[in-house]
Scaffold this motif. Structure first.
Motif, mmCIF file in Angstrom:
data_model
loop_
_atom_site.group_PDB
_atom_site.id
_atom_site.type_symbol
_atom_site.label_atom_id
_atom_site.label_comp_id
_atom_site.label_asym_id
_atom_site.label_seq_id
_atom_site.Cartn_x
_atom_site.Cartn_y
_atom_site.Cartn_z
ATOM 1 N N VAL A 146 9.820 13.494 5.655
ATOM 2 C CA VAL A 146 8.641 12.916 5.015
ATOM 3 C C VAL A 146 8.268 11.610 5.720
ATOM 4 C CG1 VAL A 146 7.691 11.936 2.899
ATOM 5 C CG2 VAL A 146 9.115 13.979 2.788
ATOM 6 N N ARG A 147 9.272 10.826 6.047
ATOM 7 C CA ARG A 147 9.028 9.576 6.766
ATOM 8 C C ARG A 147 8.411 9.863 8.142
ATOM 9 N NH1 ARG A 147 11.204 4.196 6.717
ATOM 10 N NH2 ARG A 147 11.060 3.257 8.799
ATOM 11 N N LEU A 263 3.218 16.213 -2.809
ATOM 12 C CA LEU A 263 4.609 15.819 -3.002
ATOM 13 C C LEU A 263 4.971 15.973 -4.478
ATOM 14 C CD1 LEU A 263 4.714 12.554 -0.854
ATOM 15 C CD2 LEU A 263 5.587 14.808 -0.221
ATOM 16 N N ASP A 264 6.072 16.654 -4.751
ATOM 17 C CA ASP A 264 6.500 16.813 -6.140
ATOM 18 C C ASP A 264 6.954 15.491 -6.748
ATOM 19 O OD1 ASP A 264 5.953 19.512 -6.231
ATOM 20 O OD2 ASP A 264 7.933 20.089 -5.498
ATOM 21 N N ASP A 265 7.439 14.591 -5.915
ATOM 22 C CA ASP A 265 8.013 13.330 -6.397
ATOM 23 C C ASP A 265 7.099 12.175 -6.021
ATOM 24 O OD1 ASP A 265 9.518 11.161 -7.106
ATOM 25 O OD2 ASP A 265 11.185 11.583 -5.753
ATOM 26 N N ARG A 266 6.412 11.580 -7.009
ATOM 27 C CA ARG A 266 5.544 10.447 -6.740
ATOM 28 C C ARG A 266 6.351 9.163 -6.514
ATOM 29 N NH1 ARG A 266 0.412 9.574 -8.610
ATOM 30 N NH2 ARG A 266 0.666 7.645 -7.417
ATOM 31 N N GLY A 267 7.664 9.260 -6.605
ATOM 32 C CA GLY A 267 8.497 8.086 -6.431
ATOM 33 C C GLY A 267 9.057 7.993 -5.036
ATOM 34 N N ALA A 268 10.265 8.525 -4.849
ATOM 35 C CA ALA A 268 10.976 8.377 -3.582
ATOM 36 C C ALA A 268 10.225 8.997 -2.413
ATOM 37 C CB ALA A 268 12.368 8.989 -3.701
ATOM 38 N N ALA A 269 9.671 10.202 -2.603
ATOM 39 C CA ALA A 269 8.992 10.874 -1.496
ATOM 40 C C ALA A 269 7.753 10.100 -1.062
ATOM 41 C CB ALA A 269 8.607 12.296 -1.898
ATOM 42 N N GLU A 270 6.998 9.583 -2.029
ATOM 43 C CA GLU A 270 5.817 8.788 -1.688
ATOM 44 C C GLU A 270 6.211 7.519 -0.941
ATOM 45 O OE1 GLU A 270 2.248 6.402 -4.011
ATOM 46 O OE2 GLU A 270 3.151 8.168 -4.961
ATOM 47 N N GLU A 271 7.310 6.900 -1.358
ATOM 48 C CA GLU A 271 7.782 5.696 -0.676
ATOM 49 C C GLU A 271 8.188 5.998 0.762
ATOM 50 O OE1 GLU A 271 10.874 3.980 -2.969
ATOM 51 O OE2 GLU A 271 9.567 3.428 -4.652
ATOM 52 N N MET A 272 8.820 7.158 0.987
ATOM 53 C CA MET A 272 9.215 7.516 2.339
ATOM 54 C C MET A 272 7.994 7.801 3.207
ATOM 55 S SD MET A 272 12.429 7.177 2.619
ATOM 56 C CE MET A 272 12.626 7.939 4.223
ATOM 57 N N LEU A 273 6.995 8.438 2.653
ATOM 58 C CA LEU A 273 5.777 8.722 3.407
ATOM 59 C C LEU A 273 5.091 7.427 3.843
ATOM 60 C CD1 LEU A 273 3.787 11.118 4.245
ATOM 61 C CD2 LEU A 273 2.460 10.427 2.240
ATOM 62 N N THR A 274 4.923 6.508 2.916
ATOM 63 C CA THR A 274 4.246 5.253 3.247
ATOM 64 C C THR A 274 5.106 4.375 4.155
ATOM 65 O OG1 THR A 274 5.014 4.283 1.152
ATOM 66 C CG2 THR A 274 2.816 5.272 1.171
ATOM 67 N N GLY A 276 7.103 5.511 6.485
ATOM 68 C CA GLY A 276 6.906 6.062 7.820
ATOM 69 C C GLY A 276 5.584 5.616 8.418
ATOM 70 N N TYR A 277 4.559 5.590 7.591
ATOM 71 C CA TYR A 277 3.240 5.142 8.047
ATOM 72 C C TYR A 277 3.312 3.685 8.511
ATOM 73 C CZ TYR A 277 -1.878 4.909 8.106
ATOM 74 O OH TYR A 277 -3.203 4.786 8.483
ATOM 75 N N GLU A 278 3.937 2.851 7.693
ATOM 76 C CA GLU A 278 4.032 1.421 8.007
ATOM 77 C C GLU A 278 4.896 1.144 9.224
ATOM 78 O OE1 GLU A 278 3.573 -1.399 4.269
ATOM 79 O OE2 GLU A 278 5.142 0.099 3.917
ATOM 80 N N SER A 279 5.750 2.088 9.607
ATOM 81 C CA SER A 279 6.552 1.884 10.816
ATOM 82 C C SER A 279 5.692 1.932 12.076
ATOM 83 C CB SER A 279 7.659 2.942 10.898
ATOM 84 O OG SER A 279 7.123 4.228 11.197
ATOM 85 N N VAL A 280 4.469 2.434 11.937
ATOM 86 C CA VAL A 280 3.551 2.549 13.068
ATOM 87 C C VAL A 280 2.407 1.553 12.975
ATOM 88 C CG1 VAL A 280 1.921 4.088 14.255
ATOM 89 C CG2 VAL A 280 4.098 4.983 13.399
ATOM 90 N N THR A 281 1.834 1.446 11.779
ATOM 91 C CA THR A 281 0.672 0.576 11.581
ATOM 92 C C THR A 281 0.579 0.190 10.106
ATOM 93 O OG1 THR A 281 -1.697 0.373 12.115
ATOM 94 C CG2 THR A 281 -0.989 2.413 11.085
ATOM 95 N N PRO A 282 -0.045 -0.919 9.762
ATOM 96 C CA PRO A 282 -0.125 -1.316 8.353
ATOM 97 C C PRO A 282 -0.870 -0.285 7.501
ATOM 98 C CG PRO A 282 -0.659 -3.167 9.783
ATOM 99 C CD PRO A 282 -0.589 -1.960 10.669
ATOM 100 N N LEU A 283 -0.475 -0.183 6.255
ATOM 101 C CA LEU A 283 -1.165 0.696 5.318
ATOM 102 C C LEU A 283 -2.597 0.214 5.109
ATOM 103 C CD1 LEU A 283 1.545 1.218 2.545
ATOM 104 C CD2 LEU A 283 0.572 3.017 3.995
#
Length: 349
Positions: A146-147, A263-274, A276-283
């Protein structure tokens, strides 16, 4: 909208939507078998991968190459939109931004083959892409993947910010919940009574205000608009992105919201997705309530399409999907929060 007419075996006039799932598969396979030749490919084997929104086949060529062929049986993409899709995918492949399939040109160099499907009264486009090895991530991918998806999305957004559409290409703006499609949620339907319709229309009106604000606030660009586990593959530690049929003129926030919806999980999975995004560029700037409105809008878009879906298997999901939609949207309207885990939901699919 999709109730089209034509002639099948035994000279019986029918609607494609009225055929059994098996008959729909047989009808499309006879068409699919002739399409690889339009791309200069001699097909040795043809295997159906998916027949839901569109139909996708794996094509094994006589020369050893492998392809994925998509026949747009439901998608109403215009020629200019198809040109935008294949042009962007080709640019992503050439730049190495993310791992994507390469579009295969037709023998006339157009990248899109048009065909006739019995029982459908409009020309149907097909595209051919190189085959991607690996397995789909599915609905519950592991956190590291997900990240990785979040990071891939961010790289695509950076590339798209400066990419220009070629002459003749066009994109639908992602500035309203139903994307300008016919409002089937307003049409008479056996499953939709006055109370359900009020909920659907009210949610659509709420979401429309937010979508317009997000669309005008952020820098617009071409986005995938359907990045979920079914459109991403993982192979030997690498992530690949495919199925660009829904690409739109939109914003990073809208692309993120679409992925979060699945994503079934609005918690941990959403945090991992964002993360990963922030590892490249700001949200992008996401205001309070924006994300929930965009999730509600995605739900409405899927329902609106399902109401007129040509696939019998998909249409059979409608009663349960509508039931769950009403519960989720009522919760969103009452609390301002869109969730997949509200009491009273029923399983489907």
């Amino acid at each position: 909208m999709f109730a089209t007419r034509g002639r099948l075996d035994q000279n019986v006039l029918v609607n494609f939507v009225e055929l059994s799932p098996a008959a729909q598969v047989r009808t499309l396979r006879s068409v699919a078998a002739s399409l690889p030749a339009a791309f200069g490919v001699e097909a040795r084997r043809l295997r159906l991968i998916s027949q839901s929104y569109n139909a996708t086949y794996r094509v094994d060529a006589a020369d050893g190459r492998r392809f994925a062929m998509r026949i747009n049986i439901n998608s109403r993409r215009r020629p200019g939109e198809l040109l935008a899709e294949v042009s962007w995918v080709a640019a992503l492949a050439a730049s190495g931004t993310v791992r994507v399939p390469r579009p295969e040109p037709t023998i006339d160099g157009s990248y899109v083959a048009w065909t006739e499907v019995p029982s459908i009264d409009r020309p149907i486009p097909a595209v051919l892409y190189s085959w991607l090895d690996g397995r789909d991530l599915g609905r519950q991918p592991v956190a590291t993947r997900v990240r990785t998806l979040g990071a891939a999305m961010a790289r695509m957004h950076r590339q798209a910010a400066d990419w220009q559409l070629p002459p003749g290409a066009e994109l639908t703006p992602f500035d309203r919940p139903l994307l300008g499609d016919t409002r089937h949620i307003d049409e008479p339907h056996d499953l939709i009574d006055a109370g359900i319709r009020r909920t659907l229309v009210e949610a659509e009106e709420h979401a429309a205000v937010v979508m317009r604000r997000v669309f005008e606030r952020e820098r617009r660009r071409i986005i995938h608009a359907d990045l979920h586990g079914g459109n991403v593959r993982w192979h030997r530690g690498e992530l690949s992105v495919f199925d660009f049929d829904d690409c739109l003129l939109g914003t990073p926030t809208e692309d993120l919201a679409t992925s979060i919806y699945y994503l079934d999980d609005r918690g941990a999975a959403e945090e991992m997705l964002t993360a990963g995004y922030e590892s490249v560029t700001p949200l992008p700037p996401i205001a309070d309530g924006d994300l929930d409105a965009l999730l509600a809008a995605r739900n409405l878009l899927i329902l609106n399409s399902l109401l007129v879906h040509t696939s019998r298997a998909m249409r059979d999901l409608l009663p349960a999907f509508l039931h769950n939609t009403v519960i989720k949207l009522r919760g969103y309207l009452d609390e301002g929060v869109y969730r997949h885990d509200r009491p009273g939901l029923v399983p489907f699919g």
